[in-house]
Design a protein around this motif. Sequence first.
Motif, PDB file in Angstrom:
ATOM      1  N   THR A 124       0.812  -1.223   0.000  1.00  0.00           N
ATOM      2  CA  THR A 124       0.000   0.000   0.000  1.00  0.00           C
ATOM      3  C   THR A 124       0.845   1.273   0.000  1.00  0.00           C
ATOM      4  O   THR A 124       0.363   2.333  -0.407  1.00  0.00           O
ATOM      5  CB  THR A 124      -0.932   0.019   1.223  1.00  0.00           C
ATOM      6  N   ILE A 125       2.098   1.205   0.447  1.00  0.00           N
ATOM      7  CA  ILE A 125       2.958   2.400   0.505  1.00  0.00           C
ATOM      8  C   ILE A 125       3.905   2.459  -0.686  1.00  0.00           C
ATOM      9  O   ILE A 125       3.956   3.455  -1.403  1.00  0.00           O
ATOM     10  CB  ILE A 125       3.758   2.437   1.823  1.00  0.00           C
ATOM     11  N   THR A 126       4.662   1.370  -0.926  1.00  0.00           N
ATOM     12  CA  THR A 126       5.660   1.380  -2.007  1.00  0.00           C
ATOM     13  C   THR A 126       5.061   1.055  -3.369  1.00  0.00           C
ATOM     14  O   THR A 126       5.696   1.294  -4.393  1.00  0.00           O
ATOM     15  CB  THR A 126       6.774   0.366  -1.703  1.00  0.00           C
ATOM     16  N   LYS A 127       3.854   0.442  -3.365  1.00  0.00           N
ATOM     17  CA  LYS A 127       3.158   0.035  -4.593  1.00  0.00           C
ATOM     18  C   LYS A 127       3.848  -1.126  -5.322  1.00  0.00           C
ATOM     19  O   LYS A 127       3.537  -1.393  -6.480  1.00  0.00           O
ATOM     20  CB  LYS A 127       3.012   1.219  -5.567  1.00  0.00           C
ATOM     21  N   LYS A 128       4.770  -1.801  -4.628  1.00  0.00           N
ATOM     22  CA  LYS A 128       5.389  -2.973  -5.244  1.00  0.00           C
ATOM     23  C   LYS A 128       4.350  -4.087  -5.370  1.00  0.00           C
ATOM     24  O   LYS A 128       3.605  -4.371  -4.425  1.00  0.00           O
ATOM     25  CB  LYS A 128       6.578  -3.446  -4.413  1.00  0.00           C
ATOM     26  N   ILE A 129       4.317  -4.731  -6.527  1.00  0.00           N
ATOM     27  CA  ILE A 129       3.300  -5.745  -6.813  1.00  0.00           C
ATOM     28  C   ILE A 129       3.730  -7.108  -6.295  1.00  0.00           C
ATOM     29  O   ILE A 129       4.878  -7.524  -6.487  1.00  0.00           O
ATOM     30  CB  ILE A 129       3.034  -5.808  -8.332  1.00  0.00           C
ATOM     31  N   LEU A 130       2.818  -7.791  -5.643  1.00  0.00           N
ATOM     32  CA  LEU A 130       3.072  -9.142  -5.162  1.00  0.00           C
ATOM     33  C   LEU A 130       2.903 -10.119  -6.321  1.00  0.00           C
ATOM     34  O   LEU A 130       1.895 -10.056  -7.041  1.00  0.00           O
ATOM     35  CB  LEU A 130       2.083  -9.485  -4.041  1.00  0.00           C
ATOM     36  N   PRO A 131       3.875 -11.011  -6.559  1.00  0.00           N
ATOM     37  CA  PRO A 131       3.751 -11.971  -7.663  1.00  0.00           C
ATOM     38  C   PRO A 131       2.457 -12.765  -7.593  1.00  0.00           C
ATOM     39  O   PRO A 131       1.943 -13.063  -6.505  1.00  0.00           O
ATOM     40  CB  PRO A 131       4.969 -12.884  -7.466  1.00  0.00           C
ATOM     41  N   GLN A 132       1.927 -13.120  -8.735  1.00  0.00           N
ATOM     42  CA  GLN A 132       0.618 -13.750  -8.846  1.00  0.00           C
ATOM     43  C   GLN A 132       0.494 -15.013  -8.015  1.00  0.00           C
ATOM     44  O   GLN A 132      -0.513 -15.244  -7.353  1.00  0.00           O
ATOM     45  CB  GLN A 132       0.319 -14.071 -10.319  1.00  0.00           C
ATOM     46  N   GLN A 133       1.555 -15.870  -8.049  1.00  0.00           N
ATOM     47  CA  GLN A 133       1.463 -17.145  -7.332  1.00  0.00           C
ATOM     48  C   GLN A 133       1.344 -16.960  -5.824  1.00  0.00           C
ATOM     49  O   GLN A 133       0.729 -17.768  -5.122  1.00  0.00           O
ATOM     50  CB  GLN A 133       2.661 -18.053  -7.654  1.00  0.00           C
ATOM     51  N   PHE A 134       1.934 -15.859  -5.308  1.00  0.00           N
ATOM     52  CA  PHE A 134       1.848 -15.592  -3.871  1.00  0.00           C
ATOM     53  C   PHE A 134       0.558 -14.850  -3.516  1.00  0.00           C
ATOM     54  O   PHE A 134      -0.025 -15.082  -2.451  1.00  0.00           O
ATOM     55  CB  PHE A 134       3.060 -14.783  -3.403  1.00  0.00           C
ATOM     56  N   SER A 135       0.128 -13.966  -4.384  1.00  0.00           N
ATOM     57  CA  SER A 135      -1.095 -13.205  -4.105  1.00  0.00           C
ATOM     58  C   SER A 135      -2.301 -14.128  -3.993  1.00  0.00           C
ATOM     59  O   SER A 135      -3.181 -13.925  -3.161  1.00  0.00           O
ATOM     60  CB  SER A 135      -1.334 -12.149  -5.181  1.00  0.00           C
ATOM     61  N   GLN A 136      -2.342 -15.184  -4.818  1.00  0.00           N
ATOM     62  CA  GLN A 136      -3.455 -16.119  -4.752  1.00  0.00           C
ATOM     63  C   GLN A 136      -3.485 -16.866  -3.428  1.00  0.00           C
ATOM     64  O   GLN A 136      -4.550 -17.176  -2.894  1.00  0.00           O
ATOM     65  CB  GLN A 136      -3.379 -17.111  -5.925  1.00  0.00           C
ATOM     66  N   ARG A 137      -2.321 -17.136  -2.868  1.00  0.00           N
ATOM     67  CA  ARG A 137      -2.265 -17.805  -1.560  1.00  0.00           C
ATOM     68  C   ARG A 137      -2.854 -16.905  -0.474  1.00  0.00           C
ATOM     69  O   ARG A 137      -3.578 -17.371   0.402  1.00  0.00           O
ATOM     70  CB  ARG A 137      -0.817 -18.161  -1.209  1.00  0.00           C
ATOM     71  N   PHE A 138      -2.551 -15.613  -0.542  1.00  0.00           N
ATOM     72  CA  PHE A 138      -3.095 -14.677   0.439  1.00  0.00           C
ATOM     73  C   PHE A 138      -4.597 -14.511   0.274  1.00  0.00           C
ATOM     74  O   PHE A 138      -5.341 -14.451   1.250  1.00  0.00           O
ATOM     75  CB  PHE A 138      -2.404 -13.317   0.305  1.00  0.00           C
ATOM     76  N   LEU A 139      -5.042 -14.449  -0.974  1.00  0.00           N
ATOM     77  CA  LEU A 139      -6.462 -14.214  -1.229  1.00  0.00           C
ATOM     78  C   LEU A 139      -7.319 -15.432  -0.888  1.00  0.00           C
ATOM     79  O   LEU A 139      -8.503 -15.311  -0.615  1.00  0.00           O
ATOM     80  CB  LEU A 139      -6.674 -13.816  -2.697  1.00  0.00           C
ATOM     81  N   GLN A 140      -6.704 -16.616  -0.929  1.00  0.00           N
ATOM     82  CA  GLN A 140      -7.460 -17.850  -0.697  1.00  0.00           C
ATOM     83  C   GLN A 140      -7.024 -18.537   0.606  1.00  0.00           C
ATOM     84  O   GLN A 140      -7.176 -19.747   0.744  1.00  0.00           O
ATOM     85  CB  GLN A 140      -7.252 -18.813  -1.875  1.00  0.00           C
ATOM     86  N   HIS A 141      -6.519 -17.747   1.560  1.00  0.00           N
ATOM     87  CA  HIS A 141      -5.973 -18.368   2.778  1.00  0.00           C
ATOM     88  C   HIS A 141      -7.038 -19.094   3.597  1.00  0.00           C
ATOM     89  O   HIS A 141      -6.721 -20.009   4.344  1.00  0.00           O
ATOM     90  CB  HIS A 141      -5.248 -17.330   3.634  1.00  0.00           C
ATOM     91  N   GLU A 142      -8.312 -18.710   3.471  1.00  0.00           N
ATOM     92  CA  GLU A 142      -9.362 -19.393   4.235  1.00  0.00           C
ATOM     93  C   GLU A 142      -9.673 -20.755   3.647  1.00  0.00           C
ATOM     94  O   GLU A 142     -10.274 -21.601   4.307  1.00  0.00           O
ATOM     95  CB  GLU A 142     -10.626 -18.536   4.268  1.00  0.00           C
ATOM     96  N   GLU A 143      -9.310 -20.980   2.428  1.00  0.00           N
ATOM     97  CA  GLU A 143      -9.599 -22.247   1.764  1.00  0.00           C
ATOM     98  C   GLU A 143      -8.527 -23.282   2.013  1.00  0.00           C
ATOM     99  O   GLU A 143      -8.727 -24.455   1.872  1.00  0.00           O
ATOM    100  CB  GLU A 143      -9.760 -22.011   0.251  1.00  0.00           C
TER     101      GLU A 143
END
Length: 302
Positions: free
Chosen positions: A283-302
């Motif tokens: 949110t501060i540096t605007k560096k993008i999280l790689p797709q394979q890791f972002s999906q893990r964060f978004l689907q952590h409840e699953e």
Amino acid sequence: TLSQIKEGKHLYRTLEAHFILYLALHKQYIAKLLEKHPDVNNYLQETVATLTTTKSNNAQDFDTKLACNKIKEVLLETKFDTIQSLFDTTLKNQAKFLRNYMKVFEMLLLFIRASRQQNWKLHLTSLHNLAKFFFSYDMLNYARLTPVYLSQMYALEQSNETTWNFFVNGNFSVNKSTTPFTALGADHALEQVNKAIKTHGGIKGIANNQRALDQYFIIAPEVSNIKEKVRLFFGIVEITELDEHYQLKGGKNKRITESVSKLISVFENHNTNLEDSENVYNTITKKILPQQFSQRFLQHEE
């Protein structure tokens, strides 16, 4: 301080930091949600305006609890929980990531509430909801032992009804005063007892002297007993009893409110919001999280 917050070693400081972040995000979240439901927004604003006028006209007799119950009635009437659930399904990427953080913190708040209000069933339910995250984030000791603990505690209802009822009556946490919402988990209360002896008049200054330590721990229970009898005889009150929790008034509440406003300003300067985005990013540096890791964060409840 930041390292203590990140590692969770300073409980109250960590909770306050996350609470400020949660409130700042929640304000943006609610604003975005109500944009899509102007009728609900108008109804809520009318209710809040009425309550605000009532408080300004008669602040001394204003009942905060009744005001909260009134807002709760409006939320139930408008089926706000259903609106909120449907809105959450539309969030993607960065917005979903921030909302997931909010949901996890809400679960943590429920777990804390269970101890503070000595609510045994909420304690078990909230811990059950948190358990999956111990696996998601490789917290191996919690992941391994929490299911065992829950299984044994739930089994008490059938195997040992006396103990189960003892816990249902609130005796799984420690209440050191009559002030509402101040009960502590047994381990937390024990830490405070340990802290009390690590001061002048306790083991401070004699920790490396085994003979002095032995003498201290032999006489400590008797000294504590004498102190308690003297306190009761003279009616000495060591802790000021309050009618409501200290965070509901005074400097603490004001400081948190001011901190939330400052954080919202930071979010606005860095264009941090719950708008749809193509990626999950810092949110501060605007560096993008790689797709394979972002999906893990978004689907952590699953």
